[in-house]
Scaffold this active site. Structure first.
Site, short mmCIF file in Angstrom:
data_model
loop_
_atom_site.label_atom_id
_atom_site.label_comp_id
_atom_site.label_asym_id
_atom_site.label_seq_id
_atom_site.Cartn_x
_atom_site.Cartn_y
_atom_site.Cartn_z
N ASP A 1 0.79 -1.23 0.00
CA ASP A 1 0.00 0.00 0.00
C ASP A 1 0.82 1.29 0.00
OD1 ASP A 1 0.89 0.20 2.70
OD2 ASP A 1 -0.87 -0.92 3.40
N HIS B 1 6.29 -7.91 -1.46
CA HIS B 1 5.15 -8.32 -2.29
C HIS B 1 4.81 -7.30 -3.37
CE1 HIS B 1 3.62 -11.27 1.04
NE2 HIS B 1 4.74 -11.67 0.46
#
Ligand SMILES: [Zn+2]
Length: 259
Positions: A98, A113
């Site tokens: 994010d 990730h």
């Protein structure tokens, strides 16, 4: 809850490294992916689309999911935990996509990730990458990026690691280097008993680090994997650490009196 005095960083902790997961961002509304309330549980078809074998058919769904996540993250901004980590000046290894550590001001961030705030090319040997302007919907154009790579013409995709995909090797190498040089390794918002936390925390410990898990509901078995387990809210613990450091005016944990 431990009855002993809770762990706090001390003057011996000069190289603090954090490993963070979705729990740190949960209060932004991004939620966590696993667990009974997780995104996967709520939307099983979303989990299905996360398998790399479904590319490129799954691209519209991937743009919808990760574009939405990027929108929510940008709209909400970092949490008190993200801000405290940034103010501590500590490098971060994160499973989150994010971008909230960078938004908080953290400079060294290993994104294991990938990043929902970026697009890359589906062509494996092409290194085109662009920043999203996240919006709505299931097309890349809706999130401010072209549908096809300007360099090679392959479709574009969110820069997020899917199931069955390898973790980006440069980020993984950075994570391992950070774990090895840490003298305090703090895991926040991830269970600590699965990869990568389950490998990186022991690696840090082997190289001399004190390991700490901060988790409001620590998973069973975590006390064997970590030197200290704090069953507390990271958004209270980390700002308290940061205030403690800055009260004594140092840039590292120089507090000889243990105030
Ligand atoms: Zn390309």
């Amino acid at each position: 809850m431990s009855t002993a005095a809770p762990f706090v960083p001390g003057p011996e902790h000069r190289e603090v490294v954090f490993l963070t997961g979705s729990g740190l961002s949960a209060r932004t509304g991004l939620g966590t992916f696993r667990g009974p309330e997780g995104l996967w549980a709520l939307e099983p078809e979303t989990e299905q689309a996360m398998h790399a074998s479904l590319l490129p058919t799954s691209l519209p769904q991937l743009w919808a999911v990760w574009g939405r996540m990027a929108s929510i993250a940008l709209a909400h901004g970092p949490t008190p935990g993200h801000r405290a980590i940034a103010r501590l000046g500590a490098p971060v290894i994160t499973q989150n996509v994010d971008g909230l550590h960078q938004a908080a001001g953290s400079e060294v961030v290993a994104e294991l990730h990938g990043s929902a705030l970026h697009a890359v090319c589906l062509g494996r040997r092409c290194d085109w990458r662009a920043v999203l302007a996240p919006g709505e919907g299931s097309s890349p154009e809706g999130h401010g990026v072209p549908g096809h790579c300007p360099r090679c013409g392959e479709p574009t995709r969110p820069d997020v690691v899917l199931f069955d995909e390898q973790l980006p090797s440069a980020e993984l190498e950075l994570a391992m280097r950070l774990a090895q040089r840490a003298d305090l390794f703090v895991v926040v918002g991830t269970s600590g008993v699965v990869f990568p936390a389950a490998q990186l925390a022991p690696l840090a410990r082997e190289h001399g680090a004190t390991t700490v898990l901060v988790d409001i509901a620590p998973p069973h078995g975590s006390s064997e994997l970590f030197d200290h387990v704090l069953a507390e809210d990271a958004h209270e613990v980390l700002p308290a650490w940061e205030r403690r450091v800055h009260r004594v005016g140092g840039t590292s944990f120089l507090d000889p009196f243990g105030a």
